[in-house]
Design a protein around this motif. Structure first.
Motif, mmCIF file in Angstrom:
data_model
loop_
_atom_site.group_PDB
_atom_site.id
_atom_site.type_symbol
_atom_site.label_atom_id
_atom_site.label_comp_id
_atom_site.label_asym_id
_atom_site.label_seq_id
_atom_site.Cartn_x
_atom_site.Cartn_y
_atom_site.Cartn_z
ATOM 1 N N VAL A 1 88.819 26.331 122.065
ATOM 2 C CA VAL A 1 88.659 27.774 121.869
ATOM 3 C C VAL A 1 88.517 28.078 120.383
ATOM 4 O O VAL A 1 87.613 28.797 119.967
ATOM 5 C CB VAL A 1 89.858 28.545 122.468
ATOM 6 C CG1 VAL A 1 89.826 30.002 122.045
ATOM 7 C CG2 VAL A 1 89.852 28.429 123.983
ATOM 8 N N PHE A 2 89.401 27.487 119.582
ATOM 9 C CA PHE A 2 89.331 27.717 118.137
ATOM 10 C C PHE A 2 87.984 27.276 117.579
ATOM 11 O O PHE A 2 87.366 27.957 116.774
ATOM 12 C CB PHE A 2 90.452 26.968 117.417
ATOM 13 C CG PHE A 2 91.699 27.779 117.312
ATOM 14 C CD1 PHE A 2 91.676 29.020 116.691
ATOM 15 C CD2 PHE A 2 92.889 27.321 117.844
ATOM 16 C CE1 PHE A 2 92.820 29.783 116.602
ATOM 17 C CE2 PHE A 2 94.043 28.081 117.759
ATOM 18 C CZ PHE A 2 94.016 29.306 117.136
ATOM 19 N N ALA B 1 85.083 27.028 119.106
ATOM 20 C CA ALA B 1 84.021 27.956 119.487
ATOM 21 C C ALA B 1 84.109 29.228 118.649
ATOM 22 O O ALA B 1 83.101 29.746 118.171
ATOM 23 C CB ALA B 1 84.116 28.280 120.975
ATOM 24 N N LEU B 2 85.345 29.718 118.447
ATOM 25 C CA LEU B 2 85.519 30.960 117.689
ATOM 26 C C LEU B 2 85.083 30.777 116.234
ATOM 27 O O LEU B 2 84.346 31.605 115.696
ATOM 28 C CB LEU B 2 86.983 31.416 117.743
ATOM 29 C CG LEU B 2 87.471 31.918 119.105
ATOM 30 C CD1 LEU B 2 88.919 32.388 119.014
ATOM 31 C CD2 LEU B 2 86.605 33.062 119.613
ATOM 32 N N VAL B 3 85.527 29.684 115.614
ATOM 33 C CA VAL B 3 85.161 29.448 114.212
ATOM 34 C C VAL B 3 83.647 29.416 114.070
ATOM 35 O O VAL B 3 83.061 30.108 113.246
ATOM 36 C CB VAL B 3 85.749 28.114 113.691
ATOM 37 C CG1 VAL B 3 85.201 27.796 112.312
ATOM 38 C CG2 VAL B 3 87.258 28.189 113.637
ATOM 39 N N LEU B 4 83.015 28.618 114.937
ATOM 40 C CA LEU B 4 81.571 28.460 114.874
ATOM 41 C C LEU B 4 80.852 29.803 114.988
ATOM 42 O O LEU B 4 79.965 30.134 114.201
ATOM 43 C CB LEU B 4 81.121 27.534 116.006
ATOM 44 C CG LEU B 4 79.654 27.189 115.983
ATOM 45 C CD1 LEU B 4 79.429 26.060 115.008
ATOM 46 C CD2 LEU B 4 79.177 26.819 117.360
ATOM 47 N N ARG B 5 81.261 30.598 115.962
ATOM 48 C CA ARG B 5 80.586 31.868 116.195
ATOM 49 C C ARG B 5 80.894 32.885 115.102
ATOM 50 O O ARG B 5 80.030 33.658 114.710
ATOM 51 C CB ARG B 5 80.958 32.423 117.574
ATOM 52 C CG ARG B 5 80.170 31.858 118.712
ATOM 53 C CD ARG B 5 78.676 31.934 118.471
ATOM 54 N NE ARG B 5 78.225 33.304 118.289
ATOM 55 C CZ ARG B 5 77.226 33.648 117.489
ATOM 56 N NH1 ARG B 5 76.576 32.743 116.803
ATOM 57 N NH2 ARG B 5 76.881 34.911 117.367
ATOM 58 N N CYS C 1 87.717 31.411 107.090
ATOM 59 C CA CYS C 1 87.920 29.971 107.309
ATOM 60 C C CYS C 1 89.380 29.607 107.092
ATOM 61 O O CYS C 1 89.988 28.887 107.895
ATOM 62 C CB CYS C 1 87.074 29.163 106.318
ATOM 63 S SG CYS C 1 85.537 28.599 107.002
ATOM 64 N N ALA C 2 89.939 30.129 105.991
ATOM 65 C CA ALA C 2 91.326 29.821 105.649
ATOM 66 C C ALA C 2 92.263 30.318 106.744
ATOM 67 O O ALA C 2 93.186 29.608 107.162
ATOM 68 C CB ALA C 2 91.674 30.450 104.306
ATOM 69 N N VAL C 3 92.013 31.544 107.227
ATOM 70 C CA VAL C 3 92.860 32.108 108.282
ATOM 71 C C VAL C 3 92.798 31.240 109.529
ATOM 72 O O VAL C 3 93.830 30.905 110.126
ATOM 73 C CB VAL C 3 92.429 33.560 108.608
ATOM 74 C CG1 VAL C 3 93.126 34.066 109.863
ATOM 75 C CG2 VAL C 3 92.728 34.474 107.429
ATOM 76 N N PHE C 4 91.574 30.828 109.882
ATOM 77 C CA PHE C 4 91.409 30.001 111.082
ATOM 78 C C PHE C 4 92.127 28.661 110.922
ATOM 79 O O PHE C 4 92.776 28.186 111.845
ATOM 80 C CB PHE C 4 89.929 29.767 111.381
ATOM 81 C CG PHE C 4 89.377 30.763 112.349
ATOM 82 C CD1 PHE C 4 89.857 30.816 113.649
ATOM 83 C CD2 PHE C 4 88.383 31.645 111.967
ATOM 84 C CE1 PHE C 4 89.358 31.734 114.542
ATOM 85 C CE2 PHE C 4 87.880 32.572 112.856
ATOM 86 C CZ PHE C 4 88.368 32.615 114.151
ATOM 87 N N THR C 5 91.990 28.057 109.738
ATOM 88 C CA THR C 5 92.642 26.773 109.503
ATOM 89 C C THR C 5 94.149 26.903 109.695
ATOM 90 O O THR C 5 94.790 26.070 110.329
ATOM 91 C CB THR C 5 92.335 26.269 108.080
ATOM 92 O OG1 THR C 5 90.956 26.470 107.827
ATOM 93 C CG2 THR C 5 92.665 24.808 107.931
#
Lengths: 272, 316
Positions: free
Chosen positions: B234-235, B237-241, B299-303
């Protein structure tokens, strides 16, 4: 077991209905190209029409379709070849390197892929202007190759990493050269990855619009740019536009359908 | 450097060059990686650096003979004060958030529907992916035509029945952005579905079967077993989009051109307009850098989120 069959039936019906609704815009685009001009503008709109090739004749009168196709082909093939030549060896090297910097370099390529093109396009535009490459296919190929080569590197990195080293080690002990262990041993085993990479490079650069819009000239513009430029002119109807769009969408759609296995593989592997 | 797997080869006498095998191998790998690294540095990193440099200058090709005057942070201050720029930042975040949320929800539903392995589902998936392959410019044109109030299949009836108003959804400041979001959802949901489907298919079947054998309902299985296991995908797919949606340009450019009244202007669109139409290089570079900054922050938040999810998964 009966409940299971029923569930499958329900799922399949749902999928077909969703697919039919989902692909309606595509169907509209395809059918519009075969409609006579009068019927496209029928108000209220209707789906029924008498098919004609009129629109296809028109676009060959209005545009140099072959030149547009040639531009699109040169740009996408140029980008693809260059990206593969740069990206595949880099992906291999990063996957096989035992250096702790290798993963950092791999992430560097991944980061390059997320760069918004506007940040590089303006300085690149000025650079191309200064060295006189503005308006050439080269300019587009060069800037597209950065993103695509980064993509290929990352994707091949994941393919090569999943490949066991044993075969290469065995070949090396048997007296194979380093180049041979890459070119003749490792490379043939990741052919699906290379096909998937190539498929994506072709798709990205064939569909690209922003960079060629500013970097190509009247003689070098690809289909995507011509499509939008055509949109404003008075001789263009949705029918002729649909016919022209055929040339820009059909090759890629067919490629993705026929090479679906690689396409799906690329979409799922390329992002991991 | 000692290596375990090629240890035996180190003993083999190296031909021609007097280098040890492990060193030759290192050199070989560097030689393979170097062209790509040099290329990307020259053609991507160098322009990026130039863009940062230009953003500190008053640099307009159409004014003052294209001379560069150092102005410090003026471009960024102007950006802050610029109403369109603020609108563009808000629009881009709204677009990204709206599009990715919808794509995730619908994509997850489609992935679950396609989960069962089989020829039928594979063929459905192949056709479902068609929007992903279509030229974004063409996608924009299709929807622009379909939403045209005088003869579009949707637009005509939406206007006729008084749903969209006489000038259509794309000409209305409140509905233009949601419509553009829906177009993006149409184009990219299949991709999200595909990535999630790949995740679903790689789930360990024994755990799922165990949960079913223990009498967990379908909903319970989904919430307690499938979703937690699927989280990394899920992460992904979300990051990519999110990264892609944040750089939206083509479909907005074709459908609304950023209008009406900046209602759909995105950061990319504004940057391109300022840089390559008005040749306001300094200001446009500032927009470009702001876009990079936003992407880097996300990006940082997602990481962080991924790391936290990983920790939680390990605790379990």
């Amino acid at each position: 077991m009966k409940a299971r069959t029923r569930q499958i039936a329900i799922e399949r019906t749902a999928l077909i209905v969703i697919l039919a609704i989902y692909l309606m815009p595509v169907l509209w685009l395809v059918t519009t190209a075969y409609k006579p001009p009068r019927e496209i503008f029928s108000s209220p709109p209707s789906f029924a029409f008498t098919p004609t090739m009129f629109n296809f004749q028109r676009i060959f009168e209005l545009f140099d379709v072959w030149a547009l196709l040639k531009s699109s082909l040169i740009i996408s093939l140029g980008t693809t070849v260059l990206s593969l030549l740069l990206g595949v060896p880099a992906g291999y090297a990063l996957a096989r390197s035992k250096s702790r910097y290798a993963i950092l370099v791999a992430y560097f390529f991944l980061a390059i892929r997320t760069v918004p093109i506007i940040a590089t396009l303006i300085p690149f535009y000025l650079m191309m202007r200064d060295i006189g490459l503005l308006g050439t296919w080269w300019a587009v190929v060069m800037i597209n190759t950065t993103l695509n080569c980064a993509f290929v590197t990352w994707m091949m990195f994941s393919y090569f990493r999943a490949l066991p080293r044993d075969m290469e080690e065995a070949a090396l002990t048997d007296g194979c050269t380093l180049w041979g262990s890459f070119y003749r041993v490792a490379l043939p085993m990741v052919v699906p990855g290379i096909i998937a990479s190539a498929l994506f490079c072709i798709m990205f650069s064939w569909n690209d619009f922003l960079t060629p819009m500013f970097l190509t000239g009247p003689d070098t513009k690809p289909l995507s740019v011509a499509l939008l430029a055509a949109f404003g002119t008075k001789d263009i109807t949705w029918g002729t536009l649909g016919a022209l769009a055929h040339f820009s969408t059909v090759p890629i759609v067919l490629m993705a359908l026929f090479l679906n296995r690689y396409f799906v593989q690329g979409l799922t592997r390329g992002v991991q | 450097m000692t290596t375990t797997s090629v240890g035996s080869i180190d003993l083999a006498p190296s031909r021609a060059s007097g280098l040890r095998f492990s060193d030759r191998r290192k050199l070989f790998l560097v030689a393979l990686a170097l062209p790509a690294i040099l290329y990307v540095v020259l053609v991507a990193v160098w322009p990026l650096a130039q863009g940062i440099w230009y953003s500190f200058f008053d640099y307009n090709l159409l004014r003052g003979g294209g001379r560069r005057t150092f102005v410090g942070l003026d471009n960024y201050i102007a950006l802050w004060a610029d109403a369109t720029a603020r609108r563009a930042v808000i629009n881009t975040f709204l677009f990204t958030f709206g599009a990715v949320t919808l794509e995730f929800v619908i994509g997850l539903g489609l992935a679950l529907l396609l989960w069962r392995d089989g020829r039928f589902n594979r063929i459905c998936l192949a056709f479902l992916l068609i929007p992903v392959t279509i030229t974004p410019i063409v996608v924009g044109l299709i929807f622009r035509a379909l939403l045209a109030v005088d003869y579009g299949f949707f637009g005509y009836y939406l206007a006729e029945w008084g749903i969209s108003g006489p000038r259509g959804f794309l000409a209305n400041t409140t509905t233009a952005l949601p419509v553009v979001i829906l177009i993006d959802v149409w184009e990219w949901t299949p991709l999200v579905a595909l990535i999630l489907l790949a995740g679903l298919k790689s789930l360990p079947t024994d755990i799922l079967e165990a949960a079913a054998a223990d009498g967990a309902t379908a909903l319970q299985r989904f919430r307690m077993v499938v979703l937690p296991l699927l989280l990394p995908t899920v992460f992904l797919a979300l990051v990519l989009r999110v990264m892609d949606a944040f750089r939206v340009f083509d479909i907005i450019f074709v459908t609304t051109g950023g209008g009406p009244a900046d209602a759909t202007t995105s950061l990319m669109l504004y940057g391109v307009k300022q840089g390559l139409e008005f040749f306001n290089i300094g200001f446009a570079s500032a927009i470009g850098n702001l876009t990079i900054l936003c992407i880097a922050l996300m990006c940082a938040v997602f990481t962080l989120l991924i790391r936290r999810a990983d920790v939680r998964a390990n605790e379990r």
